[in-house]
Design a protein around this motif. Sequence first.
Motif, PDB file in Angstrom:
ATOM      1  N   VAL A   1       0.860  -1.186   0.000  1.00 34.18           N
ATOM      2  CA  VAL A   1       0.000   0.000   0.000  1.00 34.18           C
ATOM      3  C   VAL A   1       0.895   1.234   0.000  1.00 34.18           C
ATOM      4  O   VAL A   1       1.995   1.211   0.552  1.00 34.18           O
ATOM      5  N   GLY A   2       0.395   2.306  -0.637  1.00 32.78           N
ATOM      6  CA  GLY A   2       1.163   3.542  -0.695  1.00 32.78           C
ATOM      7  C   GLY A   2       0.275   4.741  -0.448  1.00 32.78           C
ATOM      8  O   GLY A   2      -0.789   4.858  -1.061  1.00 32.78           O
ATOM      9  N   PRO A   3       0.679   5.663   0.438  1.00 28.40           N
ATOM     10  CA  PRO A   3      -0.146   6.849   0.686  1.00 28.40           C
ATOM     11  C   PRO A   3      -0.147   7.802  -0.496  1.00 28.40           C
ATOM     12  O   PRO A   3       0.834   7.886  -1.244  1.00 28.40           O
ATOM     13  N   MET A   4      -1.249   8.513  -0.679  1.00 31.29           N
ATOM     14  CA  MET A   4      -1.423   9.505  -1.749  1.00 31.29           C
ATOM     15  C   MET A   4      -1.093   8.874  -3.109  1.00 31.29           C
ATOM     16  O   MET A   4      -1.695   7.869  -3.442  1.00 31.29           O
ATOM     17  N   ALA A   5      -0.153   9.416  -3.883  1.00 28.95           N
ATOM     18  CA  ALA A   5       0.157   8.828  -5.190  1.00 28.95           C
ATOM     19  C   ALA A   5       0.655   7.400  -5.047  1.00 28.95           C
ATOM     20  O   ALA A   5       0.478   6.577  -5.952  1.00 28.95           O
ATOM     21  N   GLY A   6       1.288   7.106  -3.927  1.00 24.77           N
ATOM     22  CA  GLY A   6       1.683   5.725  -3.641  1.00 24.77           C
ATOM     23  C   GLY A   6       2.744   5.179  -4.569  1.00 24.77           C
ATOM     24  O   GLY A   6       2.876   3.955  -4.699  1.00 24.77           O
ATOM     25  N   VAL A   7       3.520   6.040  -5.208  1.00 24.49           N
ATOM     26  CA  VAL A   7       4.507   5.579  -6.185  1.00 24.49           C
ATOM     27  C   VAL A   7       5.640   4.833  -5.479  1.00 24.49           C
ATOM     28  O   VAL A   7       6.226   5.332  -4.519  1.00 24.49           O
ATOM     29  N   VAL A   8       5.912   3.635  -5.966  1.00 29.82           N
ATOM     30  CA  VAL A   8       7.015   2.819  -5.458  1.00 29.82           C
ATOM     31  C   VAL A   8       7.911   2.457  -6.633  1.00 29.82           C
ATOM     32  O   VAL A   8       7.434   2.006  -7.674  1.00 29.82           O
ATOM     33  N   THR A   9       9.212   2.669  -6.473  1.00 27.76           N
ATOM     34  CA  THR A   9      10.198   2.327  -7.493  1.00 27.76           C
ATOM     35  C   THR A   9      11.184   1.313  -6.903  1.00 27.76           C
ATOM     36  O   THR A   9      11.227   1.117  -5.682  1.00 27.76           O
ATOM     37  N   PRO A  10      11.974   0.632  -7.745  1.00 27.24           N
ATOM     38  CA  PRO A  10      12.832  -0.451  -7.244  1.00 27.24           C
ATOM     39  C   PRO A  10      13.786  -0.055  -6.129  1.00 27.24           C
ATOM     40  O   PRO A  10      14.057  -0.870  -5.227  1.00 27.24           O
TER      41      PRO A  10
ATOM     42  N   ASN B   1       7.801   7.049   5.019  1.00 26.85           N
ATOM     43  CA  ASN B   1       7.087   8.314   4.948  1.00 26.85           C
ATOM     44  C   ASN B   1       8.053   9.494   4.831  1.00 26.85           C
ATOM     45  O   ASN B   1       8.972   9.640   5.625  1.00 26.85           O
ATOM     46  N   GLU B   2       7.799  10.361   3.843  1.00 30.54           N
ATOM     47  CA  GLU B   2       8.680  11.500   3.559  1.00 30.54           C
ATOM     48  C   GLU B   2       8.407  12.724   4.409  1.00 30.54           C
ATOM     49  O   GLU B   2       9.202  13.665   4.430  1.00 30.54           O
ATOM     50  N   GLY B   3       7.241  12.783   5.069  1.00 32.60           N
ATOM     51  CA  GLY B   3       6.828  14.002   5.741  1.00 32.60           C
ATOM     52  C   GLY B   3       5.706  14.672   4.966  1.00 32.60           C
ATOM     53  O   GLY B   3       5.098  14.068   4.080  1.00 32.60           O
ATOM     54  N   LEU B   4       5.436  15.938   5.267  1.00 33.14           N
ATOM     55  CA  LEU B   4       4.332  16.657   4.648  1.00 33.14           C
ATOM     56  C   LEU B   4       4.829  17.730   3.679  1.00 33.14           C
ATOM     57  O   LEU B   4       6.024  18.002   3.597  1.00 33.14           O
ATOM     58  N   GLY B   5       3.897  18.340   2.959  1.00 35.81           N
ATOM     59  CA  GLY B   5       4.230  19.467   2.088  1.00 35.81           C
ATOM     60  C   GLY B   5       4.637  19.025   0.703  1.00 35.81           C
ATOM     61  O   GLY B   5       3.962  18.231   0.053  1.00 35.81           O
ATOM     62  N   LYS B   6       5.766  19.531   0.232  1.00 39.86           N
ATOM     63  CA  LYS B   6       6.260  19.203  -1.104  1.00 39.86           C
ATOM     64  C   LYS B   6       7.030  17.883  -1.038  1.00 39.86           C
ATOM     65  O   LYS B   6       8.232  17.849  -0.773  1.00 39.86           O
ATOM     66  N   VAL B   7       6.329  16.805  -1.278  1.00 34.42           N
ATOM     67  CA  VAL B   7       6.903  15.459  -1.240  1.00 34.42           C
ATOM     68  C   VAL B   7       6.374  14.667  -2.430  1.00 34.42           C
ATOM     69  O   VAL B   7       5.343  15.014  -3.022  1.00 34.42           O
ATOM     70  N   LEU B   8       7.074  13.592  -2.773  1.00 37.49           N
ATOM     71  CA  LEU B   8       6.693  12.801  -3.947  1.00 37.49           C
ATOM     72  C   LEU B   8       5.253  12.320  -3.873  1.00 37.49           C
ATOM     73  O   LEU B   8       4.519  12.369  -4.865  1.00 37.49           O
ATOM     74  N   ARG B   9       4.827  11.840  -2.711  1.00 39.39           N
ATOM     75  CA  ARG B   9       3.499  11.228  -2.652  1.00 39.39           C
ATOM     76  C   ARG B   9       2.394  12.248  -2.929  1.00 39.39           C
ATOM     77  O   ARG B   9       1.286  11.863  -3.290  1.00 39.39           O
TER      78      ARG B   9
ATOM     79  N   LEU C   1       2.165   6.380   9.919  1.00 37.80           N
ATOM     80  CA  LEU C   1       1.100   6.061   8.969  1.00 37.80           C
ATOM     81  C   LEU C   1       1.524   4.939   8.035  1.00 37.80           C
ATOM     82  O   LEU C   1       0.730   4.055   7.685  1.00 37.80           O
ATOM     83  N   ASN C   2       2.800   4.944   7.624  1.00 31.76           N
ATOM     84  CA  ASN C   2       3.275   3.949   6.674  1.00 31.76           C
ATOM     85  C   ASN C   2       3.499   2.585   7.302  1.00 31.76           C
ATOM     86  O   ASN C   2       3.879   1.634   6.618  1.00 31.76           O
ATOM     87  N   LEU C   3       3.239   2.474   8.591  1.00 29.80           N
ATOM     88  CA  LEU C   3       3.148   1.172   9.252  1.00 29.80           C
ATOM     89  C   LEU C   3       1.695   0.804   9.554  1.00 29.80           C
ATOM     90  O   LEU C   3       1.315  -0.366   9.466  1.00 29.80           O
ATOM     91  N   ALA C   4       0.885   1.799   9.882  1.00 30.65           N
ATOM     92  CA  ALA C   4      -0.534   1.538  10.116  1.00 30.65           C
ATOM     93  C   ALA C   4      -1.195   0.976   8.858  1.00 30.65           C
ATOM     94  O   ALA C   4      -2.013   0.043   8.926  1.00 30.65           O
ATOM     95  N   MET C   5      -0.843   1.533   7.699  1.00 27.18           N
ATOM     96  CA  MET C   5      -1.467   1.089   6.442  1.00 27.18           C
ATOM     97  C   MET C   5      -1.192  -0.380   6.126  1.00 27.18           C
ATOM     98  O   MET C   5      -2.127  -1.154   5.904  1.00 27.18           O
ATOM     99  N   PRO C   6       0.077  -0.817   6.081  1.00 23.81           N
ATOM    100  CA  PRO C   6       0.294  -2.234   5.780  1.00 23.81           C
ATOM    101  C   PRO C   6      -0.210  -3.160   6.881  1.00 23.81           C
ATOM    102  O   PRO C   6      -0.544  -4.319   6.606  1.00 23.81           O
ATOM    103  N   ALA C   7      -0.278  -2.684   8.136  1.00 22.46           N
ATOM    104  CA  ALA C   7      -0.864  -3.506   9.199  1.00 22.46           C
ATOM    105  C   ALA C   7      -2.338  -3.760   8.915  1.00 22.46           C
ATOM    106  O   ALA C   7      -2.848  -4.880   9.096  1.00 22.46           O
ATOM    107  N   CYS C   8      -3.032  -2.720   8.459  1.00 24.01           N
ATOM    108  CA  CYS C   8      -4.448  -2.876   8.110  1.00 24.01           C
ATOM    109  C   CYS C   8      -4.619  -3.782   6.894  1.00 24.01           C
ATOM    110  O   CYS C   8      -5.518  -4.625   6.856  1.00 24.01           O
ATOM    111  N   LYS C   9      -3.750  -3.619   5.898  1.00 25.68           N
ATOM    112  CA  LYS C   9      -3.837  -4.482   4.721  1.00 25.68           C
ATOM    113  C   LYS C   9      -3.569  -5.936   5.087  1.00 25.68           C
ATOM    114  O   LYS C   9      -4.245  -6.848   4.587  1.00 25.68           O
TER     115      LYS C   9
END
Length: 460
Positions: A139-148, A169-177, A274-282
């Motif tokens: 699972v990926g937050p927002m755009a959720g883009v994952v690269t190798p 998790n990158e933080g908030l504001g201007k971030v990739l997600r 958040l990036n641990l809560a999400m995969p725990a839920c999945k």
Amino acid sequence: MSVVTTGVDLLADAIAAQAVDVTRVDWRPPMPGTESDLATVALDPRRSAANTLAVTAMLGVTAHLVDVAPASEVLGLQRGEFLHAGPPIEWARASGPMRGGLMAGAALEGLVDDPEDAVALFEDGKSVSLEPCHHRGTVGPMAGVVTPSMWMFVLEDRATGRRTHCSLNEGLGKVLRYGAYSPDVLKRLRWMGDVLGPALRAAVRGTVDTSGPVDVTGILTQMLQMGDEAHNRNRAGTLMLLRDLSPALALAGLDPQDVAQVLRFVGGNDHFFLNLAMPACKLALDAARDIPGSTMVVAMARNGTDFGIQVSGTGDEWFTGPAQVADGLYLGDYGPDDANPDIGDSAITETAGIGGFAMATAPAIVRLVGGSVPDALATTRRMHEITLAENPRWSVPVLEFQGTPTGIDVTRVCRTGILPQINTGMAGKVAGVGQVGAGLVTPPAEIFPQALARLAELAP
């Protein structure tokens, strides 16, 4: 005489005015066109037992943090392969923040020197591919883009060995997600790959070898008692994670400057957990998949264009409709015209019964997403009307420790017209902008009748 009334209050008010005892029932007709399918699914002899099995399987999962490693290693991602949030989508239909995230990912992987040059790469499509995170146990937050080259949290249900994953998790504001791809975004991502990921791997593996893996499900239980709802508020969860990993991080033999940077970055990023809560839920919801006759929703996800759900009894099929723009609070001078429709896999938290379903545990969340404290309490109560059970692990102190509403039931959504409530961040609709606000959103109503119709087709 005692009278029971439903629907509009005109009759009830008239009878009450004559000093007659009136019981008002909050009833509404089902979603238009669902009556026949509701009857068919209600008569499915498998449904009750199937839903009990789905809920039991979900509640039986405990997620542990067992590793941190590059996506190429744990997901088998190859050069030119990209994962994204939400149901399947192609570049031509991708939203601004989705495109921005993919452009940043292409530059991060060295496929292009300038993120702007990635547009032609994705338009051509011959050397790149797009696939939903959910299709790879991720699972990926927002755009959720994952690269190798991105580092991933690896969570495991130790009883079954099943695993799920999520990026850092990158933080908030201007971030990739959120669709940003400026030089500072790429600089941060490269630091995460060079320093943060390896440091967390050392800390996680060190913790596994000494005190045992971090119990992410247990942290979720505690943080809900401490004012987090585990979607837009993760402050207590982040600090508990830092507490559990810090001893092993300090003993990992890393450069002290790197350790200080890692502690400063994680401690200063309230959304890190958040990036641990999400995969725990999945991980929990994946245990409830593929049970014939079950009407329980096992995934809700958005790609910035479409909102999709998956249901236990219908396999991997997606039921989709147009993603909605959230209603909430905006940063700076941004407003509704700047916001992209809802995006991200983070609605997996609501699917599992936290996030927007647990707003009563985190009344302070209304300062970020809008609404009021009474709204937060009412939302949690309302979500019980469309769910199959309560989660005894995740309780709400202010509601007398009632378990959070768990197991969204397609039939109950169609029968009541109540839609799941989601807390969400808002990305700018133009690629490169980043975050513009946060708010509340619901799925498009039509996707639940779609799922119901398919369940009716599959009924014996």
